[in-house]
Enzyme design. Structure first.
Site, PDB file in Angstrom:
ATOM      1  N   HIS A 100      -5.460   1.180  -9.141  1.00  0.00           N
ATOM      2  CA  HIS A 100      -6.763   1.316  -8.480  1.00  0.00           C
ATOM      3  C   HIS A 100      -7.795   0.412  -9.163  1.00  0.00           C
ATOM      4  O   HIS A 100      -8.767   0.896  -9.735  1.00  0.00           O
ATOM      5  CB  HIS A 100      -7.231   2.763  -8.519  1.00  0.00           C
ATOM      6  CG  HIS A 100      -6.305   3.720  -7.817  1.00  0.00           C
ATOM      7  ND1 HIS A 100      -5.112   4.151  -8.355  1.00  0.00           N
ATOM      8  CD2 HIS A 100      -6.414   4.338  -6.613  1.00  0.00           C
ATOM      9  CE1 HIS A 100      -4.524   4.985  -7.515  1.00  0.00           C
ATOM     10  NE2 HIS A 100      -5.284   5.120  -6.449  1.00  0.00           N
ATOM     11  N   HIS A 103      -1.829  11.637  -5.583  1.00  0.00           N
ATOM     12  CA  HIS A 103      -2.045  11.320  -7.018  1.00  0.00           C
ATOM     13  C   HIS A 103      -3.547  11.378  -7.351  1.00  0.00           C
ATOM     14  O   HIS A 103      -4.128  10.395  -7.788  1.00  0.00           O
ATOM     15  CB  HIS A 103      -1.435   9.960  -7.363  1.00  0.00           C
ATOM     16  CG  HIS A 103      -1.993   8.791  -6.609  1.00  0.00           C
ATOM     17  ND1 HIS A 103      -1.250   7.669  -6.298  1.00  0.00           N
ATOM     18  CD2 HIS A 103      -3.233   8.546  -6.114  1.00  0.00           C
ATOM     19  CE1 HIS A 103      -2.014   6.810  -5.662  1.00  0.00           C
ATOM     20  NE2 HIS A 103      -3.221   7.315  -5.534  1.00  0.00           N
ATOM     21  N   HIS A 105      -7.525  10.833   3.063  1.00  0.00           N
ATOM     22  CA  HIS A 105      -8.755  10.861   2.268  1.00  0.00           C
ATOM     23  C   HIS A 105      -9.532   9.572   2.449  1.00  0.00           C
ATOM     24  O   HIS A 105      -8.969   8.511   2.665  1.00  0.00           O
ATOM     25  CB  HIS A 105      -8.517  11.146   0.786  1.00  0.00           C
ATOM     26  CG  HIS A 105      -7.688  10.173  -0.020  1.00  0.00           C
ATOM     27  ND1 HIS A 105      -6.399   9.814   0.308  1.00  0.00           N
ATOM     28  CD2 HIS A 105      -7.962   9.515  -1.178  1.00  0.00           C
ATOM     29  CE1 HIS A 105      -5.917   8.988  -0.609  1.00  0.00           C
ATOM     30  NE2 HIS A 105      -6.851   8.775  -1.517  1.00  0.00           N
ATOM     31  N   GLU A 155      -2.817   4.595   1.562  1.00  0.00           N
ATOM     32  CA  GLU A 155      -1.865   4.729   0.443  1.00  0.00           C
ATOM     33  C   GLU A 155      -0.510   5.255   0.914  1.00  0.00           C
ATOM     34  O   GLU A 155       0.512   5.020   0.266  1.00  0.00           O
ATOM     35  CB  GLU A 155      -2.428   5.679  -0.629  1.00  0.00           C
ATOM     36  CG  GLU A 155      -3.578   5.080  -1.425  1.00  0.00           C
ATOM     37  CD  GLU A 155      -4.091   6.006  -2.524  1.00  0.00           C
ATOM     38  OE1 GLU A 155      -4.741   5.503  -3.445  1.00  0.00           O
ATOM     39  OE2 GLU A 155      -3.864   7.240  -2.459  1.00  0.00           O
TER      40      GLU A 155
HETATM   41  C1  DHB Z   1      -9.288   9.998  -5.436  1.00  0.00           C
HETATM   42  C2  DHB Z   1      -8.752   8.790  -5.873  1.00  0.00           C
HETATM   43  C3  DHB Z   1      -7.486   8.407  -5.477  1.00  0.00           C
HETATM   44  O1  DHB Z   1      -6.897   7.279  -5.937  1.00  0.00           O
HETATM   45  C4  DHB Z   1      -6.763   9.168  -4.620  1.00  0.00           C
HETATM   46  O2  DHB Z   1      -5.569   8.696  -4.211  1.00  0.00           O
HETATM   47  C5  DHB Z   1      -7.271  10.377  -4.181  1.00  0.00           C
HETATM   48  C6  DHB Z   1      -8.539  10.785  -4.591  1.00  0.00           C
HETATM   49  C7  DHB Z   1     -10.650  10.414  -5.882  1.00  0.00           C
HETATM   50  O3  DHB Z   1     -11.323   9.645  -6.574  1.00  0.00           O
HETATM   51  O4  DHB Z   1     -11.043  11.552  -5.581  1.00  0.00           O
HETATM   52 FE    FE Z   2      -5.156   6.656  -4.976  1.00  0.00          FE
END
Ligand code: DHB
Ligand code: FE
Length: 285
Positions: free
Chosen positions: A59, A12, A193, A240
């Protein structure tokens, strides 16, 4: 009665939402990302849900350090896209399903999962970006959506195993709802990530694909993985992915001995700082 017939899993990523909103889906960088959803978009048209339970995380948009529910089900009638610092995304508001959501809350709390009930909340990219990826540009979302938030932002985060069992409890709750409804459950977030610190930008293609393999074929074993392994292998925000176990635990093969089919699987790196993962699983009728 209502039935959960399919589960959809997807990253997402906010930059994907921004690319979508600014008409950049055809650019070389973004084209392969959006193309990864084409098959699922067609499938959704042919297998239209009556209701979607969308598991996502806020978030620090609506929740913050002042209030951190581990699991929150949205039982209200509608939710607006949140302002995440650059204005609200220009996407339709989310229409809820208060009757089914209240029924799920009642049945799942009676199965000893403590859900917070939320009637008023704005929903952030965790929820709206998957909707854009899977439904494209629309005037209204094609069905009611029950947002279901999980805390994956502030330690302590629920374990994968607990999330899996919560998915099973949600399935039982849905199955005891008297109206005939075709329900899909979505798990969002991930894949690998890390947005902060010395390992910012971490992507682990091999681990992500192991996760997808096992989510399909060995979901009970995968759910046993300790939270620290997600952080080590998939980065601090890779945690996540525990949310995907809620959707997986709600499928028929886990609960009723049904058979599953993999409708679509997609993986792409990078998009922004993140690996994009997407999977659609459906009951093999
Ligand atoms: C980013 C933020 C998110 O919540 C995520 O799940 C993936 C990437 C971002 O800020 O790049
Ligand atoms: Fe996220």
């Amino acid at each position: 009665m209502a039935r959960i017939t399919a589960s959809v899993y997807t990253s997402h990523i906010p930059a994907v939402g921004a690319a979508f909103d600014h008409g950049k889906t055809g650019e070389d960088y973004w084209k392969p990302v959006f193309a990864g959803y084409d098959k699922s978009k067609e499938w959704l048209k042919a297998n239209k849900p009556d209701v979607i339970i969308c598991v996502y995380n806020d978030h620090a948009t609506a929740f913050s350090l002042s209030m951190i529910p581990t699991f929150a089900i949205m039982t209200g009638p509608e939710y607006n896209p949140a302002d995440e610092g650059y204005g609200a995304r220009p996407v339709p508001k989310v229409i809820g399903h208060p009757e089914l959501a209240s029924h799920i809350a009642s049945e799942v709390i009676q199965q000893d999962f403590d859900l917070t009930m939320v009637n008023e909340i704005d929903v952030d990219h965790g929820l709206t970006v998957p909707l854009s990826c899977l439904f494209g540009e629309v005037k209204e979302w094609p069905c009611p959506i029950i947002p279901f938030a999980v805390n994956v932002v502030q330690h302590p985060v629920p374990s994968g195993e607990r999330c899996f069992r919560l998915g099973q409890a949600i399935r039982r709750a849905v199955t005891s709802y008297p109206e005939d409804l075709n329900v899909h459950i979505w798990g969002t977030g991930g894949m690998s990530h890390q947005l902060q610190g010395s390992r910012a930008g971490l992507i682990n293609r091999e681990w992500d694909n192991m996760f997808l393999d096992k989510l399909i074929d060995a979901p009970k074993d995968l759910a046993k993985m300790p939270n620290i392994d997600y952080v080590r292998e998939a980065g601090s925000e890779g945690i996540e992915l525990v949310m995907w176990h809620i959707a997986r635990g709600a499928m028929s093969d886990i609960n009723d001995g049904g058979k599953l089919k993999v409708v679509h699987r997609f993986y792409h790196v990078p998009a922004s700082n993140t690996a994009v993962g997407h999977l659609v699983l459906q009951d093999a009728a």
